[in-house]
Design a protein around this motif. Sequence first.
Motif, mmCIF file in Angstrom:
data_model
loop_
_atom_site.group_PDB
_atom_site.id
_atom_site.type_symbol
_atom_site.label_atom_id
_atom_site.label_comp_id
_atom_site.label_asym_id
_atom_site.label_seq_id
_atom_site.Cartn_x
_atom_site.Cartn_y
_atom_site.Cartn_z
ATOM 1 N N THR A 47 0.828 -1.206 0.000
ATOM 2 C CA THR A 47 0.000 0.000 0.000
ATOM 3 C C THR A 47 0.863 1.258 0.000
ATOM 4 O O THR A 47 0.561 2.227 -0.702
ATOM 5 N N LEU A 48 1.930 1.238 0.770
ATOM 6 C CA LEU A 48 2.785 2.417 0.866
ATOM 7 C C LEU A 48 3.627 2.634 -0.386
ATOM 8 O O LEU A 48 3.925 3.775 -0.739
ATOM 9 N N THR A 49 4.015 1.572 -1.072
ATOM 10 C CA THR A 49 4.868 1.736 -2.259
ATOM 11 C C THR A 49 4.082 1.822 -3.560
ATOM 12 O O THR A 49 4.663 2.124 -4.603
ATOM 13 N N ARG A 50 2.792 1.606 -3.522
ATOM 14 C CA ARG A 50 1.974 1.655 -4.746
ATOM 15 C C ARG A 50 2.086 2.993 -5.473
ATOM 16 O O ARG A 50 2.297 3.025 -6.687
ATOM 17 N N PRO A 51 1.959 4.130 -4.764
ATOM 18 C CA PRO A 51 2.103 5.410 -5.483
ATOM 19 C C PRO A 51 3.482 5.573 -6.132
ATOM 20 O O PRO A 51 3.592 6.128 -7.225
ATOM 21 N N LEU A 52 4.516 5.068 -5.476
ATOM 22 C CA LEU A 52 5.850 5.161 -6.078
ATOM 23 C C LEU A 52 5.955 4.292 -7.323
ATOM 24 O O LEU A 52 6.566 4.700 -8.324
#
Length: 187
Positions: A47-52
């Motif tokens: 979830t935290l790395t999805r935007p990256l």
Amino acid sequence: TVLEPQDAPALSAREQRFLTFLDRVSLRGAITSTVIALIVGILLASTLTRPLRELTAAIRSMARGELEQEVPVRSEDELGTLTVAFNQMSADLAQANEARRQMTADIAHDLRTPLTALAACLDRVHERYATSRNPNDLGVVMNAVSVARQDGQRLQTLVDDLFELARLDASEDLVLEPVPPGLQFRT
């Protein structure tokens, strides 16, 4: 006082089963907690790395020439601010590229019309004086017309190149042709 193993009281069978049961429950609890922690950690990391990952994919698409990219904004933190800035940059870049394409096409069109008229006029003058017998007219006019025709042809070549660039910018199909070694290109 400290009890040494040889001083420890003997355990009954019931106590021994209870301790074995506690050991198994503790082991199962530790394994279950570890598995749950791993699953939660993987989900959080994803979830935290999805935007990256989305930003990275959009940047790679831009590198391939797909200039207009939009990444969904998923948060209002620094990463969200970065995503908003990226989306704005992408839109501005695509708009500037389209303006450049339009300008190239407009310049080529605006130059081609008067050049065609100039070339036709020079051809008529050249044809008229090419057969003239008056030496005073003929030398000066033919020289001026010849220079003007050469310059007009050179400008026509440049305009044709601009039209070709505009056509390629408009994403029309590019025709690839083999070129022999040592071929001289026009300048």
